[in-house]
Motif scaffolding. Structure first.
Motif, PDB file in Angstrom:
ATOM      1  N   TYR A  38      -5.222  28.865   3.554  1.00 51.17           N
ATOM      2  CA  TYR A  38      -4.934  30.293   3.651  1.00 51.17           C
ATOM      3  C   TYR A  38      -3.540  30.627   3.120  1.00 51.17           C
ATOM      4  CZ  TYR A  38      -9.104  31.209   6.513  1.00 51.17           C
ATOM      5  OH  TYR A  38     -10.392  31.351   6.972  1.00 51.17           O
TER       6      TYR A  38
ATOM      7  N   ASN B 286      -4.579  35.427   4.669  1.00 50.63           N
ATOM      8  CA  ASN B 286      -4.688  36.248   5.878  1.00 50.63           C
ATOM      9  C   ASN B 286      -4.465  37.717   5.558  1.00 50.63           C
ATOM     10  OD1 ASN B 286      -4.960  34.052   7.930  1.00 50.63           O
ATOM     11  ND2 ASN B 286      -2.951  33.464   7.130  1.00 50.63           N
TER      12      ASN B 286
ATOM     13  N   TYR C 271      -7.730  33.000  -0.596  1.00 51.64           N
ATOM     14  CA  TYR C 271      -8.198  31.765   0.040  1.00 51.64           C
ATOM     15  C   TYR C 271      -8.468  30.754  -1.067  1.00 51.64           C
ATOM     16  CZ  TYR C 271     -11.234  28.582   2.674  1.00 51.64           C
ATOM     17  OH  TYR C 271     -11.799  27.472   3.253  1.00 51.64           O
TER      18      TYR C 271
END
Length: 508
Positions: free
Chosen positions: A155, A174, A180
């Protein structure tokens, strides 16, 4: 043009740490699927669907006897150079391995026809800028991804791009889910492919996943997957499913999470003119593998899933049309090949798929061209031998059914690992597998294949292990084993080394 069938595009997808032990082929025909399989600490079977990789399976050829090196960096170096580790110099992933760009190696992009453009997306782990050993130092025109090995966090991580001098850029999925790591790699590759539609291309998508750290990917848990979400086996399974979803984004089917695509897929006319290769880079890690694990020279450490898919057949199924392959022989679509194959062989095979007349390979190349297995049918000779007739017209014997000839690729398969703390290797033929570990006593062990499989684990000195017949072969009490031991030792000692300088010992 990249839609000309004389110059097929090549899409090479590498899954990091997905061994053959953890995939299952189920069903047949139109319902044939590939699934990821684990067992958690409570004994619960964890079976994860891979609908997009199943599309590759149904429209391609699955290789059930494919081997890699026991770890990531040696495997990648072998794919890219057509050489085994003792020749290319990357014996393990330990200590920041470097594929030396000054060593006279001819890497795969440099051997393709001049019309091809090449890009690599995702993991490299074969050197960096200070080593002059980046992908662009080795012939790829573009690299976006990571130069190092383990990604500490999928992440929150940093991406590098050869187009901007490999300066790291911090990302946070996030905040933006498209950053990602697995999704970002798929997106970068797809955007590059679509931007290079005027030329034939070779794209390598080297996913970081499902390598640890094990975690919950975007989209959360799959309610259809039984098991304990806190268990590493379960998280590994989810990560493979997420990779499958991102393969779906590449080819234009729905992806994860929630079926959102986030970016346009590879253009349909491009994909129809593409040969897609999906492969694992080594066995599954310890703790989540159902057999022996990566870094070991046992079957569980070196046997990997491999699929070669016809892009036009794939698009036919996606568009609900009759299957009409462009590059694979029709009999090879939705089929399995049992030949011994090594990831090293992809080097020669990819070149021959792009140029069937290519013949300027390096003289020390270990790769074997298996493009004939992909392009040709299984049976290549008549199946019936006629009867012998004696005077008077009476046959002395009935017609004999002759077994079909397989497109044999190699008589032996070899994989190895070496570091300063120890060397190990394995070599097999059709009947037996010989393991070498310089830290063991004896250093060699020998196992017999039964119906193409080693029946049990190859770990020495454990209950229910496979039977090691090395001593029986050495002293001659098992004649068949002795014959094969001699064949394997002769091949090993004559044609391979433990590392760059050390020959294998002869125990006879």
């Amino acid at each position: 043009m990249s839609t000309n069938s004389a110059t097929p595009n090549i899409l090479l997808c590498i899954a990091d740490d997905l061994g053959e032990a953890n995939v299952t082929i189920a069903g047949s025909g139109a319902t044939r699927t590939i699934e990821v399989h684990n067992v958690d600490n409570s004994g619960t079977d964890i079976v994860g669907a891979m609908p997009n990789t199943s599309l590759l399976l149904r429209n391609g050829l699955y290789f059930s006897g494919a081997w890699a090196q026991p770890a990531c960096s040696p495997t990648r170096a072998s794919i890219y150079t057509g050489l085994h580790p003792w020749k290319h110099g990357v014996g393990s992933p330990m200590g920041n391995p470097v594929l030396d760009s000054s060593a006279g190696l001819t890497t795969l992009p440099n051997l393709l026809p001049n019309s091809y453009v090449s890009g690599l997306f995702g993991k490299w782990h074969l050197g960096g800028v200070s080593d002059a050993a980046t992908p662009t130092d080795h012939g790829w025109g573009r690299h976006i991804g990571t130069l190092g090995g383990v990604l500490p966090d999928y992440y929150v991580w940093s991406v590098v791009d050869s187009a901007t001098g490999y300066t790291p850029v911090a990302l946070d999925a996030n905040v933006d889910v498209t950053q990602y790591a697995t999704l970002r790699t798929a997106r970068d590759a797809t955007e590059w492919i679509n931007a290079n539609a005027a030329d034939p291309w070779f794209a390598t998508i080297a996913f970081n996943t499902p390598h640890d750290p094990f975690h919950v990917p975007p989209g959360g848990y799959d309610a259809a997957t039984a098991g304990n979400p806190a268990d590493d086996d379960y998280l590994f399974n989810l990560m493979v499913q997420n990779m499958d979803g991102n393969i779906g984004r590449l080819i234009g089917t729905s992806g994860q999470p929630g079926g959102l695509r986030y970016f346009p897929p590879i253009a349909a006319d491009q994909l129809s003119n593409t040969i897609i290769i999906f492969i694992g880079d080594n066995g599954t890690p310890a703790g989540v593998s159902l057999e022996e694990h990566k870094t070991e020279i046992y079957e569980g450490g070196v046997r990997v899933p491999m699929i070669i898919t016809d892009g036009q057949a794939l698009m036919n199924e996606i568009n609900e049309q009759a299957i009409s392959p462009r590059f694979l022989h029709a009999s090879r679509v939705n089929a399995t090949a049992s030949q011994m194959i090594h990831v090293t062989d992809l080097y020669a095979t990819i070149v021959r798929l792009t140029d069937p007349a290519a013949n300027t390979f390096p003289s020390d190349m270990d790769a074997k061209d298996f493009s004939g297995v992909v392009k040709n049918p299984i049976i290549i000779r008549p199946a019936i031998k006629p009867p012998v007739i004696r005077p008077g017209g009476i046959p002395t014997r009935p017609p004999v059914i002759v077994p079909p000839i397989l497109n044999i690729v190699r008589a032996f398969n070899f994989s190895q690992w070496y570091t300063n703390s120890g060397n190990r290797a394995t070599i097999r033929n059709a009947a037996y597998k010989l393991n070498f570990d310089e830290t063991m006593n004896p250093q060699y062990s020998l196992y017999q294949y039964v119906s193409g499989e080693i029946p049990d684990l190859e770990y020495p000195n454990i209950v229910d292990a496979s039977v090691d017949v090395f001593n029986d072969a050495l002293n001659g009490t098992n004649a068949d084993a002795q014959t094969n031991l001699n064949l394997l030792l002769d091949e090993l000692i004559a044609n391979y080394q433990q590392d760059e300088t050390t020959p294998f010992p002869d125990p006879r």
